[in-house]
Design a protein around this motif. Structure first.
Motif, PDB file in Angstrom:
ATOM      1  N   ALA A 208       0.820  -1.221   0.000  1.00  0.00           N
ATOM      2  CA  ALA A 208       0.000   0.000   0.000  1.00  0.00           C
ATOM      3  C   ALA A 208       0.855   1.273   0.000  1.00  0.00           C
ATOM      4  O   ALA A 208       0.592   2.207  -0.764  1.00  0.00           O
ATOM      5  CB  ALA A 208      -0.941  -0.009   1.205  1.00  0.00           C
ATOM      6  N   GLU A 209       1.893   1.299   0.832  1.00  0.00           N
ATOM      7  CA  GLU A 209       2.705   2.534   0.881  1.00  0.00           C
ATOM      8  C   GLU A 209       3.457   2.743  -0.421  1.00  0.00           C
ATOM      9  O   GLU A 209       3.650   3.881  -0.867  1.00  0.00           O
ATOM     10  CB  GLU A 209       3.678   2.494   2.067  1.00  0.00           C
TER      11      GLU A 209
ATOM     12  N   HIS B   4       2.325   1.741  -3.331  1.00  0.00           N
ATOM     13  CA  HIS B   4       1.314   2.174  -4.297  1.00  0.00           C
ATOM     14  C   HIS B   4       1.107   3.691  -4.235  1.00  0.00           C
ATOM     15  O   HIS B   4       1.099   4.375  -5.256  1.00  0.00           O
ATOM     16  CB  HIS B   4      -0.041   1.520  -4.006  1.00  0.00           C
ATOM     17  N   VAL B   5       0.902   4.193  -3.021  1.00  0.00           N
ATOM     18  CA  VAL B   5       0.488   5.601  -2.900  1.00  0.00           C
ATOM     19  C   VAL B   5       1.640   6.573  -3.131  1.00  0.00           C
ATOM     20  O   VAL B   5       1.411   7.765  -3.336  1.00  0.00           O
ATOM     21  CB  VAL B   5      -0.176   5.896  -1.539  1.00  0.00           C
ATOM     22  N   THR B   6       2.865   6.064  -3.087  1.00  0.00           N
ATOM     23  CA  THR B   6       4.008   6.952  -3.312  1.00  0.00           C
ATOM     24  C   THR B   6       4.589   6.776  -4.715  1.00  0.00           C
ATOM     25  O   THR B   6       5.547   7.446  -5.073  1.00  0.00           O
ATOM     26  CB  THR B   6       5.124   6.664  -2.296  1.00  0.00           C
ATOM     27  N   GLY B   7       4.004   5.852  -5.484  1.00  0.00           N
ATOM     28  CA  GLY B   7       4.511   5.632  -6.840  1.00  0.00           C
ATOM     29  C   GLY B   7       5.800   4.831  -6.862  1.00  0.00           C
ATOM     30  O   GLY B   7       6.482   4.785  -7.880  1.00  0.00           O
TER      31      GLY B   7
ATOM     32  N   ALA C 155       5.976   1.522  -6.163  1.00  0.00           N
ATOM     33  CA  ALA C 155       5.744   0.111  -6.505  1.00  0.00           C
ATOM     34  C   ALA C 155       6.132  -0.092  -7.966  1.00  0.00           C
ATOM     35  O   ALA C 155       5.622   0.596  -8.848  1.00  0.00           O
ATOM     36  CB  ALA C 155       4.281  -0.245  -6.286  1.00  0.00           C
TER      37      ALA C 155
END
Lengths: 479, 779
Positions: free
Chosen positions: B19-20, B22-25, B27
């Motif tokens: 998740a972290e 994903h939200v920070t780009g 991944a």
């Protein structure tokens, strides 16, 4: 040279082609892979970045699609990508933290785009409600979550606030100063392909006289696809998205610069034509409305034309400029036939003029397979003036019914001079069948287009006849 | 014993492991990987006719284009030019002499940059001798009914005798549209050549093992030379079960030929044109019933558009029949599938895998009976629900039926009876007042069979390593496509050792670590891989216990795993310390786990067996408003109660249910695949193919898990699979729209909406039932 700020770095490009996209520059040129390519046509939002630009000396930041944002159009802008986002403590930004806490990501591919759109909303709207959030997310597709947890995250982040401590708030003055120091115009090329940014509108007029075959690029919401989908060369590309931004309201008319975006035009709609606010929010997604211009929507000559049917109904005129010469004509006369407009080489749409005189009933309707961010299968604008129970004048124009946006002449005739009654509108609903011979395509069949065109007249009557029945679907929660 | 009071280190609602990122780009998806030096890019050239013989290919201009290194055709495939997942040899990587659909890959360009390859691919001049094409199932039937794969018949009792004897009978036809997956990340493959015959693939597939085999066949090398890696997918939904094979083969062939890394990523339009979708069907059904609305006999024919090749069409059309009953007992029944070959892209797996196209027909039959007998559809549903012990059309007894309780709870919690009356009252008022907005409500159940119907796929492996610092590396055969599989499996292993998730790293899925895996599909990821991972963890645990017994002279009963520690009698030892001790005593700290689903068997020829280990259940109630002037609608409210057994992670499961509901709604509303007469798909990008937006989800959306449910079978933690079953909850929206439409003719007639119920189909149904357009009166 093209100059802009990318996050906290100043970019100076002496070589660039007119078709170079911001997305490719970020991903391939700078290794900033947080911004994703999902469709390369501005419809999925996975590539959403914020673009900040100077507006009356202050910074305005808006989410746009990097996939169809040309690099040249980033000149004198501040491009903010997902990699730049951070919270006050350097960790997750409140939007990002809320997305984690509310399980707003599944596969995660669309997530950076959602975060950027929500960040744009969070900066400009304190504590947004569900409808505002949905409106801000019309340009972002998610295939995993069903959106519910994303909306929950947006609500939570909105309630938490914190904008005053946000890094972009703190950096704003410094960024504005840096951009103000950059020259307004630019001229770059690569491999013989050239991108020109005129410094002002007079410069534009000169450039187009010199390069009458140039591709004029405003918001690039259409031209972008010529490049990303059709691989069409657009050199020389003349970029005008930063020009003709003025809006002048006088007692008689509203004059809109051709470079005014849908988003910039929205407050004018809200104030002067609140009847069509819903219609405006059905044009594109937020990113598209932040990029697409009123002038571009007219000049590209789409047979659907999201704004022309309404503007024609309102009696709009346009000003075309060639060098220093200007001419004015009614908007409907600009559209000659499918793919052909009354625009001479080197000429450009400079201003759209909407008359304000006289009271009338105004409406705009559209039908599309999906309610938001979908090109109309059929759209219509109505301006009906009623005096003493008689229809004094009727202007009704349709998009999607012919090769060009066009007035429904026979339906107008069925209205004008007749009493303002159900029977009159029923007659117009029948008459409009004879006005058009629409196509069958993937958006709709000809039969359906006919049926809806007729029903638009019925809807207009139901909405304006003073009856107490609800006529339209209500999108708001709890009503 | 102070550690006894510690909270367990793993909370059930733990967020997605990425998740972290994903939200920070941060991944990484395949397209984000840093390329090796000198990497090349491939692009596919697609056919421009729906069916034709290739007379000549002039690729000179392609070769001469800037940056082009090579142009490959079928002749350049060193091994087998085929990616058929069932070995039918009917699915060429590159068309060889014949093209079978518009958009079929014919050649591949290899160039220095992707843009160069893409531009060059448009310069080909290919002459075709056009051959007649059939695009849809009914035309295919008329043209002789050539099948892509053999059809199946499920039969129990004697419906041919029972139907004529039934007091009432209805025959109908239902056209059910397909669906594009619209995963946000398109297909993509990166092949990196190694020494000898080796090649490593980084890709976004649901089935690394199949890619491994396809690439090996295409190269003509053994499977042991090919490694396939998947860190994560940007969505799959079935669209990356077999469809990635072709892209990986092209990249691998070019990579080996040029000894350079090669990446192939199609543009969204090409992805949508050249890869398969959910099967669309035309279904002819007959139902016999009594005056009370009880079903007596059902017969039906499912005509499927399979596309040009077999792909997975056999299993998909089989599953449509397996779900032709949904949750209802058909006393006498015969259903038949007709998987027709068409000159369209070969249709493939998509969440539900044919099941939704069976379930929705059962629900249509319920609607028919309800409108014919003047009843609430929910009453007809309840009257026909399976009772435990009754046989399905495939002779598997239903033994875990929980729908009576589930439906009753949902009916109560969503206030169905009162709201239905309010809908009827509203519609009556609008009828009288000439108002165009109508409302509809429907409550529909789903029963979905869990297991691959190809029994041998129901196996899985896992590999658990504990390193000497006490950190754990976990690998298993399943792929992460957003469903949270890695999070759930990590939870299983963390719980087994009673350690925190921060101690566990789930690595990319790779054929190097766990071989011979099944596709991450059929909702089976957690069921299969969770058990395999638990098996591996338990092996290590047993060894640790044995070791501690010996080292501390204890009995196994005296050893307990408490949070992050192990208690041996009255001594509490940190987990890391135990690991260090075990290592120094030469205890094996890694294990491979394995699992095979028990009890299941299936005989297709006889149409008998137990194809499913268990059933997952759910129900949804949806209320809509419909504008009868345009056919547009909004979902006012949806209430869902869904059965995931004992949830391993309720937050992730709820996310699956919400997402599936909206995706299922999209299938039945705005998502329309539209081919022109030449066989060109014209809705091939998000500008023309419209999946739901945030503003299309229900305005009020109450989703609950049936917390009391527990799997009767011994699945991992007694949970149930969740990926596919809730997809069919979207049918409640479809039927609610039908209910609103039916109001214009006072509910006397079944609206018989075809799917998808686009605004156009809704308006046309309204006008059909009304006998013409709404005419304004008075004034």
């Amino acid at each position: 040279m093209i100059r802009f700020l990318l996050n906290d770095t100043e970019i100076q490009l002496t070589e660039a082609g007119p078709g170079d996209t911001l997305l490719d520059f970020l991903r391939l040129g700078r290794g900033l892979t947080g911004t994703k390519e999902g469709c390369a046509e501005g419809d999925c939002g996975a590539c959403t970045v914020l673009v900040g630009r100077l507006h009356d000396g202050a910074m305005v930041y808006e989410p746009v699609n990097a996939c169809i944002r040309f690099l040249a159009a980033c000149h004198r802008c501040h491009v903010v990508t997902i990699e730049h986002l951070r919270g006050p403590d350097g960790g997750l930004h409140p939007i990002q933290a809320a997305m984690v806490e509310h399980h707003g990501s599944q596969c995660g591919f669309c997530t950076p785009g959602f975060v950027m759109a929500l960040y744009g909303l969070w900066m400009t709207h304190e504590n947004p409600d569900v409808v505002q959030i949905e409106t801000a997310l019309q340009g972002n597709l998610c295939r995993c979550t069903g959106y519910e947890p994303i909306v929950r995250a947006a609500l939570a982040a909105g309630q938490a606030g914190g904008q005053l401590q946000d890094f972009l708030t703190l950096e704003r003055a410094e960024v504005a100063a840096k951009l103000a120091a950059m020259p307004a115009g630019a001229d770059v090329s690569r491999g013989g392909e050239r991108a020109i940014l005129p410094a002002d509108t007079d410069d534009l007029a000169r450039v187009l006289v010199q390069h009458p075959q140039a591709t004029i690029v405003a918001g690039a919401t259409d031209v972008g696809l010529w490049v990303t989908k059709q691989l069409r060369p657009i050199s020389p590309g003349v970029f005008i998205g930063h020009l003709m931004k003025g809006i002048e309201v006088s007692a008689d008319e509203i004059r809109i610069g051709a470079g005014v975006t849908y988003s910039e035009f929205a407050p004018v709609i809200d104030e002067h034509f609140p009847e069509v606010e819903d219609y405006f929010l059905r044009i594109g997604g937020w990113q598209i409305r932040n990029a697409g211009t009123i002038g571009g929507n007219i000049a590209n000559g789409s047979p659907i034309g999201e704004t022309p049917p309404l503007l024609i109904a309102l009696g709009a005129r346009i000003v075309l400029r060639l060098g220093d010469a200007r001419r004015e004509l009614p908007l409907e006369e600009f559209f000659l036939e499918y793919g052909r407009q009354d625009r001479r080489p080197g000429e450009f749409v400079e201003t759209v003029i909407i008359p304000r005189k006289g009271r009338a009933l105004i409406a705009a309707y559209k039908m599309s397979k999906r309610q938001s961010a979908d090109i109309s299968a059929i759209s219509a604008g109505f301006r009906i003036a009623v005096e003493n129970g008689i229809i004094a004048s009727a202007r009704v124009a349709f998009g999607g019914m012919a090769g060009i946006p066009a007035r429904a002449v026979q339906a107008e005739a069925a209205l004008e001079g007749r009493p303002f009654t159900a029977a009159t509108f029923e007659a117009a609903a029948c008459a409009v069948k004879n006005d058009f011979t629409p196509l069958t395509d993937f958006r709709a069949t000809a039969d359906y287009r006919h049926a809806v065109a007729a029903n638009f007249f019925r809807r207009f009557w139901l909405e304006h006849s003073g009856q107490e029945v609800p006529v339209r679907l209500n999108r708001a929660v709890g009503e | 014993m102070k550690h006894e009071t510690l909270a367990p280190p793993v909370t059930p609602e733990t967020p997605h492991e990425s998740a972290e990122k994903h939200v920070t780009g941060r991944a990484d998806y395949t397209d984000d990987l840093v390329l090796p030096q000198g990497a090349l890019h491939a692009y596919l050239g697609l056919s421009t006719v729906a069916h034709g013989r290739i007379l000549s290919m002039n690729l000179d201009a392609v070769r001469a284009a800037p940056g082009v290194i090579d142009v490959m055709t079928a002749a350049d495939v060193p091994g087998k030019n085929d990616v058929s997942p069932i070995g039918k040899n009917d699915d060429p990587i590159l068309a060889d002499g014949m093209v079978m659909f518009h958009g079929q890959p014919v050649f591949a360009v290899i160039a220095e940059t992707r843009e160069q390859a893409r531009r060059a691919a448009r310069l080909a001049k290919i002459d075709y001798e056009p051959l007649p094409h059939v695009l849809d199932p009914l035309t295919a039937l008329d043209a002789g009914g050539e099948l892509a794969v053999p059809g199946m018949t499920l039969r129990r009792g004697d419906p041919q005798a029972a139907l004529p004897k039934a007091p009432r009978r209805i025959d109908g036809r239902f056209t059910i549209g397909g669906q594009d997956h619209f995963y946000l990340e398109t297909q993509i493959a990166l092949a990196i050549p190694g020494e000898d015959d080796e090649v490593v693939i980084f890709t976004s597939t649901q089935h690394p093992t199949e890619v491994q085999h396809m690439v090996a066949h295409a190269l003509g090398v053994p499977a042991n030379a090919v490694v396939v890696n998947v860190r994560r997918m940007g969505g799959g939904f079935g669209g990356k079960e077999t469809q990635m094979n072709l892209f990986c083969c092209v990249a691998a062939i070019a990579a080996k030929k040029w000894h350079r890394a090669v990446k192939l990523r199609p543009d969204r339009d090409d992805d949508m044109i050249a890869t398969g979708k959910r099967h669309d069907f035309v279904v002819d059904y007959s139902v016999g019933f009594d005056e009370a609305g009880r079903i007596l006999a059902v017969e039906g024919d499912w005509y499927a558009r399979c596309g040009f090749s077999a792909d997975l069409s056999m299993a998909v059309t089989d599953r449509a029949l397996f779900h032709a009953d949904n949750a209802y007992f058909y006393p006498d029944v015969e259903v038949r599938s007709h998987p027709l070959r068409t000159n369209t892209v070969s249709n493939t797996a998509f969440r539900g895998f044919g099941g939704p196209q069976g379930v929705i027909v059962a629900e249509r039959i319920i609607e028919e009976i309800a409108y014919a007998t003047g009843q609430d559809t929910l009453a007809v549903r309840k009257a026909n629900l399976y009772r435990n012990g009754q046989l399905t059309p495939y002779h598997q007894p239903v033994e875990d039926m929980i729908l009576p309780r589930l439906l009753a709870e949902l009916e109560e919690s969503c206030d169905y009876a009162r709201r239905r009356q309010a809908v009827l009252d509203w519609n009556a008022r609008m009828q009288a007042a000439g108002g165009p907005i109508r409302k509809g409500i429907a409550l529909t159940p789903v029963k979905f069979g869990i297991s691959f119907t190809a029994t041998h796929f129901n196996q899985a492996g896992a590999l658990v390593h504990i390193y000497t610092d006490g950190s754990i590396q976990l690998n298993h055969g399943g792929c992460e496509m957003g469903q949270g599989l890695h999070t759930k499996i990590a939870q299983v292993v963390a719980e087994a050792f009673n350690v925190g998730l921060d101690r566990i790293k789930v690595t990319k899925t790779t054929t190097e670590k766990v071989p011979n895996t099944s596709a991450t599909a059929a909702s089976s990821g957690t069921d299969l891989n969770g058990m395999a991972a638990l098996d591996a963890a338990n092996q290590i645990k047993r060894r640790l216990v044995e070791f501690l017994c010996a080292a501390k002279d204890a009995t196994p009963e005296e050893i307990r795993f408490v949070p992050d520690h192990v208690v041996v009698r009255d001594e509490t030892i940190p987990f890391s310390k135990v690991i260090e001790m075990a290592y120094l005593s030469r205890v094996q700290l890694w294990a491979a786990g394995f699992y095979a689903t028990p009890k299941i068997h299936w005989n297709r020829a006889e149409g008998r067996g137990r194809p499913f280990y268990y059933y997952a259940y759910g129900a949804a109630c949806s209320e809509v408003s419909v504008d009868t002037l345009t056919g547009e609608y909004v979902i006012e409210r949806a209430d869902v109660l869904h059965d995931v057994g004992r949830s391993i992670n309720p937050a992730l499961d709820k996310g699956q249910v919400e997402g599936a509901f909206v995706q299922g709604t999209g299938w039945l509303t705005s998502e329309e695949l539209w081919w022109d007469k030449e066989g060109r798909l014209r809705t091939h990008a998000p500008s023309t193919y419209k999946i739901p937006l945030a503003s299309d989800r229900p305005k009020v959306f109450n989703v609950k898990l049936a917390e009391w449910s527990e799997n009767k079978e011994r699945t991992i933690k007694r949970s149930k699979a969740v990926g596919e079953p809730p997809f069919m909850l979207g049918i409640s929206v479809f039927e609610a729209i039908g209910h609103a439409v039916a109001s214009v003719a006072d509910y006397r007639e079944c609206p018989r909406l075809d799917a998808p119920a686009t605004p156009e189909r809704v308006l046309m149904a309204v006008e059909r039932l009304r006998g013409g357009p709404l005419a304004l009166s008075g004034g």
